[in-house]
Design an enzyme around this catalytic site. Structure first.
Site: not given
Length: 265
Positions: A141, A146
């Site tokens: 990933e 974020e």
């Protein structure tokens, strides 16, 4: 009786040396969305992950098939709302390019303005298209951006692999405080080559993860990945300090998404 037969000891595979060839990238995107047409996102480029199962992180939102997205004046807006959908108290959307934009290496640049509010968890990220090395985290990933609303303006860039991931507290990443993360647009970028994943904010290098040559457990980033854009609500990280229901609706705005092909040397 003890066995006295001589046996060879197990051997470990020596790391494969990966050379940094200082790859460059084409100057024109190989794939892009400038969001010039009002309405819903281009169905030839974007699909939706749909449902309210918690998404592996105990998230609280139901992802709709486009009810929470809109394009106007050149901006894609993803809105998280406080509204019931099935057993969920919130709705949002998660756009994906899987099957419509799948990439092996390249430069990925997204210009975005982030939502605010405790309990929000927006992300611009990448997942493997084929999961060739197995389920998460083994196939990897890449988190281009974020942000969790209880830690306003701290933006994170992270990778997850079988050897390096948050479930065993070995994830690799870095963060930077961007004072205007939610009041101005900023450029979030990853340059992904066979040597490293490098993350940038407004062209400043924030994070580097180098291929140590020890195989897919450490480096599964030799297979194709696709892009995701979403706002989660709550969850293990986003909801670690609770969710303020009064902040909804709240939105992430995307000015553009651009992918540049790596020039092989």
């Amino acid at each position: 009786m003890a066995c006295t037969e001589k046996k060879d000891l197990p051997t470990t595979t020596a790391p494969k040396v990966i050379e940094d060839k200082n790859w460059t990238f084409e100057t024109s995107p190989v794939w892009a969305d400038e969001f010039v047409n009002n309405g819903k996102p281009d169905a030839t480029k974007w699909s939706y992950d749909v449902g309210g199962s918690g998404w592996g992180n105990n998230e609280l939102q139901y992802y709709t098939a486009g009810d929470n997205v809109n394009i106007a004046n050149g901006i894609l807006t993803i809105t998280a709302k406080k509204e019931n959908r099935e057993t969920n108290l919130y709705t949002s959307s998660r756009l994906v390019t899987r099957g419509k934009g799948d990439f092996l290496y390249g430069r990925f640049e997204i210009r975005a303005k982030l939502p605010t509010g405790r309990g929000t968890w927006p992300a611009i990220w990448m997942l493997p298209t084929d999961f060739a090395y197995g389920n998460w985290p083994n196939s990897g990933e890449i988190d281009i951006m974020e942000h969790v609303g209880y830690d306003q303006n701290r933006v994170h860039i992270t990778v997850h692999t079988g050897a390096f991931n948050h479930s065993i507290n070995t994830q690799k990443g870095n963060s930077k405080v961007i004072p205007t993360a939610s009041t101005a647009f900023h450029n979030y970028r990853v340059d992904w080559t066979p040597y490293a994943v490098r993350g940038y904010i407004d062209n400043d290098l924030v994070f580097e993860f180098v291929n140590n040559g020890q195989g897919f457990k450490a480096w599964p980033f030799d297979k194709r990945f696709h892009l995701l854009l979403n706002i989660a609500v709550g969850g293990n990280w986003g909801g670690a300090q609770g969710v303020d229901p009064n902040v909804f609706p709240t939105a992430m705005e995307i000015d553009y998404v651009r992918v540049y092909k790596m020039i092989d040397k």
